[in-house]
Write a protein that holds these residues in place. Structure first.
Motif, PDB file in Angstrom:
ATOM      1  N   PRO A 154       0.667  -1.094   0.028  1.00  0.00           N
ATOM      2  CA  PRO A 154       0.044   0.091   0.033  1.00  0.00           C
ATOM      3  C   PRO A 154       0.859   1.321   0.044  1.00  0.00           C
ATOM      4  CG  PRO A 154      -0.757  -1.545   1.757  1.00  0.00           C
ATOM      5  CD  PRO A 154       0.635  -1.989   1.215  1.00  0.00           C
ATOM      6  N   GLY A 180       2.307   4.735   0.940  1.00  0.00           N
ATOM      7  CA  GLY A 180       2.558   5.363   2.220  1.00  0.00           C
ATOM      8  C   GLY A 180       2.670   4.593   3.397  1.00  0.00           C
ATOM      9  N   LYS A 181       2.519   3.132   3.216  1.00  0.00           N
ATOM     10  CA  LYS A 181       2.662   2.122   4.278  1.00  0.00           C
ATOM     11  C   LYS A 181       4.158   1.690   4.249  1.00  0.00           C
ATOM     12  CE  LYS A 181       0.609  -1.748   6.503  1.00  0.00           C
ATOM     13  NZ  LYS A 181      -0.550  -2.719   6.439  1.00  0.00           N
ATOM     14  N   ASN A 182       4.957   1.637   5.729  1.00  0.00           N
ATOM     15  CA  ASN A 182       6.231   1.156   5.643  1.00  0.00           C
ATOM     16  C   ASN A 182       6.415  -0.362   4.949  1.00  0.00           C
ATOM     17  OD1 ASN A 182       8.796   0.081   6.783  1.00  0.00           O
ATOM     18  ND2 ASN A 182       8.471   1.401   8.509  1.00  0.00           N
ATOM     19  N   ASN A 190       8.222  -2.663   5.647  1.00  0.00           N
ATOM     20  CA  ASN A 190       8.330  -3.736   6.662  1.00  0.00           C
ATOM     21  C   ASN A 190       6.959  -4.109   7.168  1.00  0.00           C
ATOM     22  OD1 ASN A 190      11.321  -3.484   6.815  1.00  0.00           O
ATOM     23  ND2 ASN A 190      11.219  -1.777   8.201  1.00  0.00           N
ATOM     24  N   ASP A 191       5.967  -3.402   6.985  1.00  0.00           N
ATOM     25  CA  ASP A 191       4.462  -3.776   7.238  1.00  0.00           C
ATOM     26  C   ASP A 191       3.804  -4.521   6.233  1.00  0.00           C
ATOM     27  OD1 ASP A 191       5.152  -2.693  10.060  1.00  0.00           O
ATOM     28  OD2 ASP A 191       4.295  -0.922   9.449  1.00  0.00           O
ATOM     29  N   TRP A 192       4.200  -4.492   5.185  1.00  0.00           N
ATOM     30  CA  TRP A 192       3.669  -5.022   3.605  1.00  0.00           C
ATOM     31  C   TRP A 192       3.231  -6.401   3.827  1.00  0.00           C
ATOM     32  CZ3 TRP A 192       6.951  -2.792  -0.905  1.00  0.00           C
ATOM     33  CH2 TRP A 192       6.679  -1.229  -0.861  1.00  0.00           C
ATOM     34  N   THR A 193       2.252  -6.789   3.583  1.00  0.00           N
ATOM     35  CA  THR A 193       1.785  -8.409   3.688  1.00  0.00           C
ATOM     36  C   THR A 193       1.886  -9.019   2.617  1.00  0.00           C
ATOM     37  OG1 THR A 193      -0.573  -7.684   3.351  1.00  0.00           O
ATOM     38  CG2 THR A 193       0.443  -7.776   5.583  1.00  0.00           C
ATOM     39  N   GLU A 246      -5.078 -11.781   3.307  1.00  0.00           N
ATOM     40  CA  GLU A 246      -3.682 -11.200   3.602  1.00  0.00           C
ATOM     41  C   GLU A 246      -2.924 -12.193   4.773  1.00  0.00           C
ATOM     42  OE1 GLU A 246      -2.763  -7.157   3.944  1.00  0.00           O
ATOM     43  OE2 GLU A 246      -4.527  -6.619   3.312  1.00  0.00           O
ATOM     44  N   GLU A 283       0.156 -12.109   7.216  1.00  0.00           N
ATOM     45  CA  GLU A 283       0.791 -11.131   8.060  1.00  0.00           C
ATOM     46  C   GLU A 283       2.492 -11.522   8.102  1.00  0.00           C
ATOM     47  OE1 GLU A 283      -0.192  -8.432   9.182  1.00  0.00           O
ATOM     48  OE2 GLU A 283      -2.191  -8.829   8.546  1.00  0.00           O
TER      49      GLU A 283
END
Length: 78
Positions: free
Chosen positions: A17, A19-21, A23-26, A40, A42
């Motif tokens: 997504p 604007g999302k870090n 490291n937080d992508w799924t 999704e 995690e």
């Protein structure tokens, strides 16, 4: 962004997504006959195969016998 496929035609995406870090992508997996629902997981791009290949992460889109006894990762050619 599609990053992998399985021999059965499952598609594996890295959900990135705006604007999302990173490291937080799924990770998202859809089978060849799945509906529009995209569950999704995690796990990031590296964590996904680390969980799936030894069998500690179960993915509903994959066949019940996935992975087999000797899983192999084969990079796709451009």
């Amino acid at each position: 962004m599609q990053v992998a496929t399985t021999e059965n035609g499952d598609l594996i995406y890295w959900a990135a997504p705006v604007g999302k870090n990173p490291n937080d992508w799924t990770t998202v997996v859809t089978g060849p006959r799945d509906s529009d629902e995209l569950p999704e997981h995690e796990f990031g791009l590296a964590g996904f195969p680390v969980g799936v290949l030894p069998g500690s992460l179960r993915v509903e889109a994959f066949t019940p016998d996935f992975p087999d006894e000797s899983p192999v990762f084969v990079p796709e050619e451009d």
